[in-house]
Design a protein around this motif. Sequence first.
Motif, mmCIF file in Angstrom:
data_model
loop_
_atom_site.group_PDB
_atom_site.id
_atom_site.type_symbol
_atom_site.label_atom_id
_atom_site.label_comp_id
_atom_site.label_asym_id
_atom_site.label_seq_id
_atom_site.Cartn_x
_atom_site.Cartn_y
_atom_site.Cartn_z
ATOM 1 N N SER A 1 0.802 -1.406 0.035
ATOM 2 C CA SER A 1 0.219 -0.142 0.164
ATOM 3 C C SER A 1 0.766 1.184 0.423
ATOM 4 N N LEU A 2 0.591 2.602 -0.885
ATOM 5 C CA LEU A 2 1.625 3.385 -0.664
ATOM 6 C C LEU A 2 0.683 4.332 -0.401
ATOM 7 N N VAL A 3 0.543 5.169 0.338
ATOM 8 C CA VAL A 3 -0.091 6.051 1.231
ATOM 9 C C VAL A 3 0.864 7.433 1.133
ATOM 10 N N GLY A 4 -0.059 9.028 0.398
ATOM 11 C CA GLY A 4 0.742 9.914 0.339
ATOM 12 C C GLY A 4 0.408 10.357 0.995
ATOM 13 N N ALA A 5 1.766 11.345 1.406
ATOM 14 C CA ALA A 5 0.952 12.261 3.063
ATOM 15 C C ALA A 5 2.442 13.052 3.003
ATOM 16 N N LEU A 6 1.764 14.417 3.930
ATOM 17 C CA LEU A 6 3.129 15.343 4.806
ATOM 18 C C LEU A 6 3.450 15.528 3.744
ATOM 19 N N LYS A 7 3.048 16.170 1.943
ATOM 20 C CA LYS A 7 3.773 16.340 1.092
ATOM 21 C C LYS A 7 3.311 18.116 1.158
ATOM 22 N N SER B 1 0.412 21.625 -2.757
ATOM 23 C CA SER B 1 2.666 21.609 -2.465
ATOM 24 C C SER B 1 2.553 22.557 -3.247
ATOM 25 N N ILE B 2 2.649 22.494 -5.193
ATOM 26 C CA ILE B 2 3.315 23.621 -5.412
ATOM 27 C C ILE B 2 2.801 25.326 -4.934
ATOM 28 N N LEU B 3 1.251 25.535 -4.562
ATOM 29 C CA LEU B 3 0.888 26.317 -4.408
ATOM 30 C C LEU B 3 1.687 26.648 -3.344
ATOM 31 N N ALA B 4 1.491 25.912 -2.272
ATOM 32 C CA ALA B 4 2.568 26.500 -0.792
ATOM 33 C C ALA B 4 3.509 27.475 -1.153
ATOM 34 N N ILE B 5 4.136 26.211 -2.263
ATOM 35 C CA ILE B 5 5.893 26.519 -2.746
ATOM 36 C C ILE B 5 6.585 27.978 -3.278
ATOM 37 N N GLY B 6 4.646 28.379 -4.386
ATOM 38 C CA GLY B 6 4.726 29.562 -4.559
ATOM 39 C C GLY B 6 4.272 30.901 -3.333
ATOM 40 N N LEU B 7 3.403 30.459 -2.478
ATOM 41 C CA LEU B 7 2.772 31.327 -1.434
ATOM 42 C C LEU B 7 4.091 31.653 -1.170
ATOM 43 N N ASN B 8 5.421 31.463 -0.669
ATOM 44 C CA ASN B 8 6.630 31.594 0.366
ATOM 45 C C ASN B 8 7.552 32.296 -0.975
ATOM 46 N N ARG B 9 7.269 32.106 -1.732
ATOM 47 C CA ARG B 9 8.214 32.855 -2.880
ATOM 48 C C ARG B 9 7.356 34.378 -2.517
ATOM 49 N N ARG B 10 6.272 34.319 -2.933
ATOM 50 C CA ARG B 10 5.359 35.040 -3.318
ATOM 51 C C ARG B 10 5.261 36.790 -2.272
ATOM 52 N N HIS B 11 5.290 36.045 -1.293
ATOM 53 C CA HIS B 11 5.313 36.752 0.542
ATOM 54 C C HIS B 11 6.418 36.299 0.772
ATOM 55 N N LYS B 12 7.613 35.944 0.535
ATOM 56 C CA LYS B 12 8.809 36.191 0.703
ATOM 57 C C LYS B 12 8.916 35.473 2.621
ATOM 58 N N VAL B 13 8.198 34.164 2.878
ATOM 59 C CA VAL B 13 8.015 33.838 3.957
ATOM 60 C C VAL B 13 8.242 32.046 3.306
ATOM 61 N N LYS B 14 8.658 31.342 4.765
ATOM 62 C CA LYS B 14 9.512 29.808 4.420
ATOM 63 C C LYS B 14 8.275 28.896 4.965
ATOM 64 N N GLY B 15 7.096 29.160 5.653
ATOM 65 C CA GLY B 15 6.700 28.328 6.141
ATOM 66 C C GLY B 15 4.960 28.211 5.413
ATOM 67 N N SER B 16 3.934 28.651 4.501
ATOM 68 C CA SER B 16 2.990 28.192 4.494
ATOM 69 C C SER B 16 2.620 27.009 4.133
ATOM 70 N N ARG B 17 1.602 26.532 4.728
ATOM 71 C CA ARG B 17 0.910 25.492 5.034
ATOM 72 C C ARG B 17 -0.814 25.211 5.291
ATOM 73 N N TRP B 18 -1.485 24.044 4.887
ATOM 74 C CA TRP B 18 -2.790 24.291 5.244
ATOM 75 C C TRP B 18 -3.242 24.356 5.910
ATOM 76 N N ARG B 19 -4.379 24.514 6.065
ATOM 77 C CA ARG B 19 -6.231 23.849 6.819
ATOM 78 C C ARG B 19 -7.192 24.298 7.144
ATOM 79 N N VAL B 20 -7.802 22.969 7.242
ATOM 80 C CA VAL B 20 -9.158 22.436 6.236
ATOM 81 C C VAL B 20 -9.524 22.853 7.856
ATOM 82 N N VAL B 21 -10.839 24.379 7.616
ATOM 83 C CA VAL B 21 -11.962 24.713 8.398
ATOM 84 C C VAL B 21 -13.238 23.830 8.159
#
Length: 217
Positions: A130-136, A195-215
């Motif tokens: 089994s392959l499980v995608g996580a941490l991406k 994941s790629i959008l978060a990398i782009g957000l980091n670059r655009r907003h000059k941060v290193k830790g953008s990440r996701w939360r589902v509300v």
Amino acid sequence: MDIGIVGGTGALGSGLAVRLAAAGVRVTIGSRARERAAVRATELSERAGAPVAGAANEDLLAPGVPLAVALPFDEAAPFLESVRARLSPGAVIVDATVPVRFEGGGPRLVELPEGSGTAHLAARLPEGVSLVGALKTLPAAVLGRLETPLECDDLVYGDNAEARARVIALLARIAGLRPVDVGGLDAAATVERMSILAIGLNRRHKVKGSRWRVVGL
Ligand SMILES: NC(=O)c1ccc[n+]([C@@H]2O[C@H](COP(=O)([O-])OP(=O)(O)OC[C@H]3O[C@@H](n4cnc5c(N)ncnc54)[C@H](OP(=O)(O)O)[C@@H]3O)[C@@H](O)[C@H]2O)c1
């Protein structure tokens, strides 16, 4: 050992190792070079205040122990192919890799015939594994700094519900991280784009830790 991390000397694998070890999980990190894994494991043990072990990548395979792959995407398939014969039915592999290239200054998704990075790797595994995608979508820069609260979700998917639940139970031990079951392998293409959008957000907003939360869950 509760989990082995292939490529555990790298940014993501080391961050994961520190967080899991601090939560009392028995982690072994892997490297192409056993000595490099041992040196890094000593550093990570000091940071976590709990033991982290080091080994060669190929020595991390153990019956009943999930194996997280935290290699550069292009190296993940060759690694899995190299250990394919030793993967028994029931084995659980965690895919943390993101099929991304940095071309023309920005992150670009690598388009794959199987539709996603995880599907590309799944096609190379024997029946019953089994392959499980996580941490991406977790930024290594934050994962590796224990003093920074994670305060985010991890999107976990895969076609085997039991394997998914096992990975979720393990990751739920990390303080401040909520693993969220997002369903089967079909979710991979979306999560990898996030994941790629978060990398782009980091670059655009000059941060290193953008990440996701589902509300709303
Ligand atoms: N960085 C992040 O924020 C982040 C977040 C989410 C997901 N990811 C994904 O997680 C994976 C690891 O990311 P990372 O930033 O930790 O990568 P990394 O530091 O560049 O590489 C991880 C480890 O892979 C091994 N490695 C490097 N080149 C290799 C090669 N040619 N062949 C075999 N092994 C090689 C190295 O270990 P040894 O030299 O010790 O063998 C290295 O420490 C990637 O697929 C990435 O897309 C990263």
